[in-house]
Scaffold this motif. Structure first.
Motif, PDB file in Angstrom:
ATOM      1  N   GLU A 188     -10.683  -8.129  10.125  1.00 47.76           N
ATOM      2  CA  GLU A 188      -9.894  -7.509  11.186  1.00 47.76           C
ATOM      3  C   GLU A 188      -9.597  -6.031  10.852  1.00 47.76           C
ATOM      4  O   GLU A 188      -9.734  -5.594   9.704  1.00 47.76           O
ATOM      5  CB  GLU A 188      -8.556  -8.249  11.354  1.00 47.76           C
ATOM      6  N   ILE A 189      -9.169  -5.285  11.880  1.00 47.73           N
ATOM      7  CA  ILE A 189      -8.764  -3.903  11.707  1.00 47.73           C
ATOM      8  C   ILE A 189      -7.285  -3.875  11.365  1.00 47.73           C
ATOM      9  O   ILE A 189      -6.455  -4.519  12.020  1.00 47.73           O
ATOM     10  CB  ILE A 189      -9.016  -3.077  12.984  1.00 47.73           C
ATOM     11  N   VAL A 190      -6.899  -3.113  10.336  1.00 48.89           N
ATOM     12  CA  VAL A 190      -5.490  -2.989   9.962  1.00 48.89           C
ATOM     13  C   VAL A 190      -5.043  -1.571  10.254  1.00 48.89           C
ATOM     14  O   VAL A 190      -5.618  -0.615   9.727  1.00 48.89           O
ATOM     15  CB  VAL A 190      -5.295  -3.302   8.465  1.00 48.89           C
ATOM     16  N   SER A 191      -4.030  -1.420  11.099  1.00 47.59           N
ATOM     17  CA  SER A 191      -3.541  -0.106  11.485  1.00 47.59           C
ATOM     18  C   SER A 191      -2.206   0.227  10.829  1.00 47.59           C
ATOM     19  O   SER A 191      -1.970   1.325  10.344  1.00 47.59           O
ATOM     20  CB  SER A 191      -3.404  -0.021  13.014  1.00 47.59           C
ATOM     21  N   ILE A 192      -1.313  -0.697  10.801  1.00 48.94           N
ATOM     22  CA  ILE A 192       0.040  -0.608  10.224  1.00 48.94           C
ATOM     23  C   ILE A 192       0.964   0.277  11.060  1.00 48.94           C
ATOM     24  O   ILE A 192       1.972  -0.197  11.580  1.00 48.94           O
ATOM     25  CB  ILE A 192       0.028  -0.097   8.754  1.00 48.94           C
ATOM     26  N   TYR A 193       0.631   1.564  11.209  1.00 41.61           N
ATOM     27  CA  TYR A 193       1.571   2.526  11.815  1.00 41.61           C
ATOM     28  C   TYR A 193       1.904   2.159  13.254  1.00 41.61           C
ATOM     29  O   TYR A 193       3.084   2.182  13.623  1.00 41.61           O
ATOM     30  CB  TYR A 193       0.987   3.939  11.729  1.00 41.61           C
ATOM     31  N   ASP A 194       0.918   1.886  14.079  1.00 38.24           N
ATOM     32  CA  ASP A 194       1.170   1.745  15.513  1.00 38.24           C
ATOM     33  C   ASP A 194       1.203   0.287  15.975  1.00 38.24           C
ATOM     34  O   ASP A 194       1.103   0.004  17.159  1.00 38.24           O
ATOM     35  CB  ASP A 194       0.127   2.524  16.307  1.00 38.24           C
ATOM     36  N   GLU A 195       1.333  -0.610  15.050  1.00 41.42           N
ATOM     37  CA  GLU A 195       1.366  -2.026  15.461  1.00 41.42           C
ATOM     38  C   GLU A 195       2.759  -2.420  15.917  1.00 41.42           C
ATOM     39  O   GLU A 195       3.761  -1.923  15.393  1.00 41.42           O
ATOM     40  CB  GLU A 195       0.899  -2.910  14.299  1.00 41.42           C
TER      41      GLU A 195
END
Length: 435
Positions: free
Chosen positions: A428-435
């Motif tokens: 999966e794609i991990v973004s962290i900031y904008d989740e």
């Protein structure tokens, strides 16, 4: 075949029902356990009159067991509170309860414990004698001291702390060498004072064979008390403690000759760097008899937190061979513990015991930790709570600070390493900031 004590049965090649139960709990071959009981390296305290007992074994090669001290005092007489502590302790998995009551109808409370409580029950008869006879310490006779041991045996207690090791010789050594905190054992101080006032020998030492006869008749395990245990780290490992330990070694041999099981009591207060050596000395002098320690507390400066100082020392002691940890509560040195103190003391002691079991390689000890780690990896909060040593506290902490996303906690949120590693390894794609 008939037998008088668990040790006597073991020496005849008999596997008792108590041994069968203990062997199953420990995942040990019953014949192996029997041989350890025969040698004195495992004790199974089991008074013949304690019919509701769920037996447990005490020995360095078994799971580390914990004992919970409780009981009334002149300043705190609430029997209902003490019974609540007993119930809580049993529910939390304490294998042993030691009744240290020193006020009120002590026999009624003691008999209630042996009639209803499945845990191992221990007592210190010397405390009870002053209450039982209602007279000044100096006026209690040698015969009366011995009689109170028989009373406790008949009442069904499984083990008794008897302060046998402080005789005239060890008492003289104590007086000659001086100590910072003198004698801090209640029982030790009582019998020392009695000896000083009367000029007589310690009756438990002088009439030791009679004590052993009582223990053999009811199958009471002797817990050889450490009157000279160190009460501060400055006194740790001093000549008074070691001389008494040598005496306890001789008394152990004499008890085993009568088929009486023995536990050896130890420190006390002791710095970290002395604990291993002290345990090894005990194991040598007392030929591998189970060692029962109060802590040991590794520093003297933490009233209110002595459950922590004791757990640190207890984990080290058990790693190196102590078999039985007497819990210490946050109230140690300050007051009689209340139910919350008891809970904290039990949890701290259970953590120490479990950590030591992992370190000394007790089979399957680390399975619990592996299950918890697996639940953490899956972010399975309900399973984590189920596996917690204190589920109520863990659940309460999480509920007091609920996270934005249920699969994380309020510490990390979207930064949760476990969550992000699970996702990235799943492609999966991990973004962290904008989740």
């Amino acid at each position: 075949m008939e037998y008088t004590t668990q040790m006597n049965a073991a020496r005849q090649g008999i596997i008792t029902k108590e041994m069968e139960i203990v062997a199953k709990k420990e995942g040990m071959d019953a014949e192996k356990l029997r041989s350890l009981v025969a040698e004195g390296k495992v004790a199974i305290p089991a008074n013949k009159r304690h019919t509701c007992l769920e037996p447990n074994g005490i020995g360095s090669m078994l799971k580390t067991k914990i004992n919970v001290n409780l009981g009334t005092s002149r300043d705190w007489k609430d029997l209902d509170m003490e019974l609540k502590k007993v119930q809580d302790a049993v529910e939390m998995g304490a294998e042993s309860i030691m009744d240290l009551s020193s006020f009120g109808d002590t026999q009624k409370f003691r008999r209630k414990l042996t009639a209803e409580c499945p845990a191992i029950i221990g007592t210190v008869p010397i405390y009870d004698a002053v209450v039982y006879y209602h007279k000044p310490l100096k006026e209690i006779t040698s015969e009366e001291w011995i009689k109170i041991v028989e009373v406790h045996a008949k009442d069904g207690v499984d083990f008794m702390t008897i302060h046998v090791g402080i005789n005239k010789s060890t008492a003289k050594r104590f007086k000659d060498t001086k100590r910072l905190t003198n004698i801090v054992s209640r029982g030790g101080s009582i019998i020392f004072a009695w000896m000083e006032m009367t000029g007589e020998e310690n009756p438990f030492y002088e009439h030791y064979d009679r004590i052993l006869e009582i223990c053999r008749e009811y199958d009471v395990t002797m817990s050889l008390g450490d009157a000279c245990r160190p009460g501060c780290i400055d006194d740790a490992g001093d000549i008074s403690q070691i001389e008494e330990l040598v005496t306890l070694g001789e008394l152990t041999r004499r008890a085993w000759e009568k088929d009486v099981q023995v536990i050896i009591e130890g420190p006390g207060h002791m710095p970290l760097n002395q604990i291993e050596a002290n345990i090894k000395i005990q194991q040598t002098v007392c030929k591998g008899a189970p060692f029962y320690v109060l802590g040991p507390l590794v520093t003297d400066i933490a009233p209110g937190y002595d459950h922590i100082t004791a757990a640190i020392g207890g984990a080290i002691a058990a790693t190196h061979g102590a078999a039985f940890l007497c819990y210490v509560t946050p109230a140690e040195h300050l007051r009689l513990p209340d139910p919350e103190d008891v809970k904290e003391g039990i949890i701290a002691s259970k953590i120490a015991a479990h950590a030591a079991d992992i370190a000394k390689g007790i089979p399957h000890a680390a399975d619990w930790d592996r299950q918890m780690s697996t639940a953490r990896k899956k972010l399975d909060w309900e399973e984590m709570f189920r596996l917690c040593i204190d589920p109520e506290k863990a659940r309460r902490y999480r509920e007091q600070a609920k996270p934005e996303k249920e699969d994380t906690c309020s510490m990390c949120g979207n930064f949760c390493a476990v969550k992000n590693m699970n996702r990235i390894l799943d492609g999966e794609i991990v973004s962290i900031y904008d989740e």
